[in-house]
Design a protein around this motif. Structure first.
Motif, PDB file in Angstrom:
ATOM      1  N   ILE A   1       0.847  -1.202   0.000  1.00 25.47           N
ATOM      2  CA  ILE A   1       0.000   0.000   0.000  1.00 25.47           C
ATOM      3  C   ILE A   1       0.878   1.247   0.000  1.00 25.47           C
ATOM      4  O   ILE A   1       0.672   2.173  -0.784  1.00 25.47           O
ATOM      5  N   ARG A   2       1.878   1.277   0.897  1.00 20.10           N
ATOM      6  CA  ARG A   2       2.768   2.439   0.967  1.00 20.10           C
ATOM      7  C   ARG A   2       3.483   2.655  -0.371  1.00 20.10           C
ATOM      8  O   ARG A   2       3.612   3.787  -0.845  1.00 20.10           O
ATOM      9  N   SER A   3       3.963   1.548  -0.963  1.00 15.68           N
ATOM     10  CA  SER A   3       4.678   1.659  -2.241  1.00 15.68           C
ATOM     11  C   SER A   3       3.759   2.200  -3.329  1.00 15.68           C
ATOM     12  O   SER A   3       4.152   3.063  -4.118  1.00 15.68           O
ATOM     13  N   ASP A   4       2.524   1.683  -3.362  1.00 13.75           N
ATOM     14  CA  ASP A   4       1.581   2.126  -4.397  1.00 13.75           C
ATOM     15  C   ASP A   4       1.177   3.583  -4.203  1.00 13.75           C
ATOM     16  O   ASP A   4       1.046   4.335  -5.171  1.00 13.75           O
ATOM     17  N   VAL A   5       0.960   3.978  -2.946  1.00 12.68           N
ATOM     18  CA  VAL A   5       0.594   5.371  -2.674  1.00 12.68           C
ATOM     19  C   VAL A   5       1.754   6.291  -3.039  1.00 12.68           C
ATOM     20  O   VAL A   5       1.558   7.355  -3.644  1.00 12.68           O
ATOM     21  N   PHE A   6       2.975   5.881  -2.688  1.00 12.45           N
ATOM     22  CA  PHE A   6       4.137   6.706  -3.022  1.00 12.45           C
ATOM     23  C   PHE A   6       4.331   6.771  -4.530  1.00 12.45           C
ATOM     24  O   PHE A   6       4.605   7.835  -5.089  1.00 12.45           O
ATOM     25  N   ARG A   7       4.176   5.620  -5.200  1.00  9.59           N
ATOM     26  CA  ARG A   7       4.317   5.600  -6.655  1.00  9.59           C
ATOM     27  C   ARG A   7       3.257   6.486  -7.308  1.00  9.59           C
ATOM     28  O   ARG A   7       3.538   7.232  -8.249  1.00  9.59           O
ATOM     29  N   GLY A   8       2.028   6.410  -6.791  1.00  8.98           N
ATOM     30  CA  GLY A   8       0.972   7.271  -7.302  1.00  8.98           C
ATOM     31  C   GLY A   8       1.275   8.741  -7.063  1.00  8.98           C
ATOM     32  O   GLY A   8       0.971   9.594  -7.906  1.00  8.98           O
TER      33      GLY A   8
ATOM     34  N   PRO B   1     -13.696   5.414   3.923  1.00  7.98           N
ATOM     35  CA  PRO B   1     -13.263   6.665   3.276  1.00  7.98           C
ATOM     36  C   PRO B   1     -11.746   6.782   3.162  1.00  7.98           C
ATOM     37  O   PRO B   1     -11.239   7.339   2.189  1.00  7.98           O
ATOM     38  N   ILE B   2     -11.038   6.255   4.165  1.00 14.73           N
ATOM     39  CA  ILE B   2      -9.571   6.298   4.126  1.00 14.73           C
ATOM     40  C   ILE B   2      -9.061   5.399   3.003  1.00 14.73           C
ATOM     41  O   ILE B   2      -8.141   5.768   2.266  1.00 14.73           O
ATOM     42  N   VAL B   3      -9.671   4.227   2.867  1.00 19.29           N
ATOM     43  CA  VAL B   3      -9.296   3.299   1.798  1.00 19.29           C
ATOM     44  C   VAL B   3      -9.496   3.961   0.434  1.00 19.29           C
ATOM     45  O   VAL B   3      -8.646   3.877  -0.459  1.00 19.29           O
ATOM     46  N   GLU B   4     -10.621   4.639   0.258  1.00 26.18           N
ATOM     47  CA  GLU B   4     -10.919   5.302  -1.009  1.00 26.18           C
ATOM     48  C   GLU B   4      -9.912   6.410  -1.309  1.00 26.18           C
ATOM     49  O   GLU B   4      -9.497   6.604  -2.456  1.00 26.18           O
ATOM     50  N   LYS B   5      -9.497   7.140  -0.271  1.00 30.12           N
ATOM     51  CA  LYS B   5      -8.509   8.204  -0.465  1.00 30.12           C
ATOM     52  C   LYS B   5      -7.167   7.613  -0.918  1.00 30.12           C
ATOM     53  O   LYS B   5      -6.530   8.127  -1.836  1.00 30.12           O
ATOM     54  N   LEU B   6      -6.753   6.520  -0.273  1.00 29.66           N
ATOM     55  CA  LEU B   6      -5.494   5.879  -0.651  1.00 29.66           C
ATOM     56  C   LEU B   6      -5.557   5.331  -2.074  1.00 29.66           C
ATOM     57  O   LEU B   6      -4.600   5.439  -2.843  1.00 29.66           O
TER      58      LEU B   6
END
Length: 561
Positions: A84-91, A297-302
């Motif tokens: 998740i962290r990697s995908d959020v950072f990549r995004g 909502p947090i999941v949707e934001k990520l």
């Protein structure tokens, strides 16, 4: 979240399977206790010895599965959180400069740290607990039927009441979790803002103000967290009370049935044990279900950040430009209210050298950022060799130019890393750009040389040293367009003159310089001077053409002399 579970489905299924086995083993301890007490009441020593030996083996196996359950659940959570962290950072790094700047940097930091931590605490951990306790509850319920159906019916009534709790609290908890996430982001933004201005705080005696500001933000954040915790406490308190009622019902009914001769003393012990396996799991389930729902909502934001990508569909790829970059009626506004640029018409020909001058705030830096493809929401047109910028791949456009800004950012790494940015270049190229940027003397004085650590944002360097590194960083990439946005303002006049002179002599380089420092010797070497006022190009031409006429530029030049 389903995507990440599918990505780790083998490990996830293994964790669930081990959890089921461990939970079943935990539940069936009630039968061991029942038989042990009945054997003790019957005073059968032979049966007692067999039971002891079996129990030793049973508890050893159960201990192994409990360990595996804990280990595997932690492993799968770590893998999912890492992904998740990697995908959020990549995004995040996929964002265009324009889109990235729509949020404060601290917002992204809060999302990657605080929000991802909330996913772990309020989704993944509760999810495994719900699975574990659901198995315990189901097995205990079946075992309760085995012990006595009447007691089971009474338990069902108490359970039915417990089912109503999450439905009352779920929506409120979701709203409070979302508000808490926003408050965490605000707190991170404020903290970053305060610490980034540490020198100003010390220089201007702002300690009292910033402490008050921090305390206020801290109080509001904790208050938001407490509003979530207060609702969770209500949920846990009511669930605990009802769970206790289940145990009391089982205990008194079982005692009554012993008196009437319906069950044995061993069955009483087994039923009390099973009732705790009904009550406690239910309490945990009804505590965790609202948590899991509230995190949506947090999941949707990520997900919105993780899945961010620049639109490349039907975008034309570009690897170079052959003739010119030109604008027609170019207009731009940062806030949709005050116009920064107005009807800009200019042509930047390949290989020529341009200098953009004018008073502060006239739009010079905005113009060159638009030419470099930083922003998309502009009026008019920008064309690379008659190809509209909006139709080109923005990543390709970014590779055509290097920009050296006045405020240089340095990574907390070595000089070598800050020049090469972890790309491989021959030593000869590195040595050449070190000389051309005026870094050679400074580096020769360092015992570590190019391996000298620059510190946080170049804290171990002077402003001039940072700008020399930035020049070397741009030169080594040999891109067709180089933009100096006040890029030599922090170096001494001689070094600035030398750097610009060298760049002006590079034949195939298209140079665009934004500057306030007007030196006739340098200006005379540029092919064209672009003079701006109030977001418009007032005039353009060579130095000789403009200085010998009663032009706006000549008046500005004489004032700056």
């Amino acid at each position: 979240m389903k995507f990440y579970i599918k990505q780790n489905k083998v490990l996830f299924v293994a964790t669930i399977l081990v959890s089921v086995i461990a939970s079943l083993g935990y539940v069936f301890m009630a039968i061991l206790l029942q038989q042990l007490l009945d054997i003790a009441v019957g005073k059968d020593m032979q049966q007692f010895i067999r039971m002891v030996l079996f129990s030793i083996f049973y508890f050893a196996v159960l201990g192994i599965f409990l360990y595996l359950q804990s280990l595997l659940s932690k492993k799968v959570i770590c893998k999912i959180i890492r992904q998740i962290r990697s995908d959020v950072f990549r995004g995040t790094v996929n964002h265009s400069i324009e889109d990235f700047n729509k949020k404060n940097t601290a917002d992204y930091i809060s999302i990657i740290t605080n929000d991802v931590k909330m996913i772990e605490d309020n989704f993944l951990l509760p999810l495994f607990e719900v699975v574990q306790y659901a198995v315990i509850f189901t097995a205990s319920f079946l075992l309760m039927i085995y012990f006595d159906i009447i007691v089971t019916i009474c338990v069902i009534v108490a359970i039915a009441i417990m089912f109503l709790i999450p439905s009352f609290l779920g929506n409120s908890l979701e709203k409070r979790q979302q508000k808490y996430s926003s408050k965490l982001a605000d707190f991170t933004v404020s903290l970053k803002d305060i610490l980034s201005g540490f020198e100003i705080i010390k220089s201007y005696s702002m300690k009292r103000y910033v402490v008050q500001r921090f305390n206020k933000e801290n109080e509001e954040t904790i208050s938001s967290k407490y509003s979530v915790d207060r609702l969770l406490a209500l949920n846990e308190g009511v669930s605990s009370f009802l769970a206790l009622m289940v145990q009391i019902v089982v205990l008194f009914l079982s005692a009554y049935f012993i008196i009437t001769g319906r069950i044995t003393v061993g069955t009483l012990l087994g039923m009390v044990q099973v009732s705790s396996n009904l009550a406690n799991p239910l309490m945990m389930i009804f505590t965790n279900v609202p948590k899991i729902k509230s995190i949506q909502p947090i999941v949707e934001k990520l997900q919105s950040i993780s899945k961010y990508s620049l639109s490349h569909s039907q975008k034309e790829h570009i690897s170079s430009f052959d003739f010119c970059v030109c604008t027609k009626d170019l207009g731009f506004s940062y806030d949709k209210q005050k116009e920064v640029l107005n009807k800009i018409n200019c042509t930047i020909e390949k290989g020529k050298k341009y200098v953009v001058v004018g008073k502060s705030g006239c739009g010079k830096s905005t113009l060159i950022k638009l030419l470099a493809g930083y922003y998309s929401d502009y009026a008019g047109t920008i064309k690379y060799d008659n190809r509209e910028l909006d139709l080109l791949d923005r990543n390709d456009v970014a590779q055509l130019s290097s920009i050296i800004h006045q405020n240089i950012y340095m990574f907390d790494e070595t000089i070598h890393d800050n020049i090469c940015l972890h790309e491989d270049y021959p030593k000869e190229m590195i040595d050449n750009v070190v000389i051309e940027s005026g870094l050679a003397e400074f580096i020769s004085e360092l015992p570590e040389g190019l391996l000298y650590q620059v510190g946080e944002n170049g804290s171990n360097l002077s402003g001039g040293q940072k700008q020399r590194i930035a020049v070397a960083r741009a030169l080594i990439r040999n891109k067709p367009i180089l933009i100096l946005d006040e890029g030599t303002s922090a170096v001494d006049m001689q070094t600035a003159y030398d750097i610009e002179s060298r760049l002006l002599e590079v034949d195939n380089l298209t140079l665009i310089t934004v500057t306030h420092n007007l030196k006739a010797e340098l200006l005379n070497k540029y092919d064209e001077i672009i003079y701006m006022e109030n977001g418009s190009i007032k005039e353009n031409g060579s130095f000789e053409e403009l200085i010998n006429t009663g032009s706006h530029f000549s008046e500005y030049f004489r004032l700056k002399e």
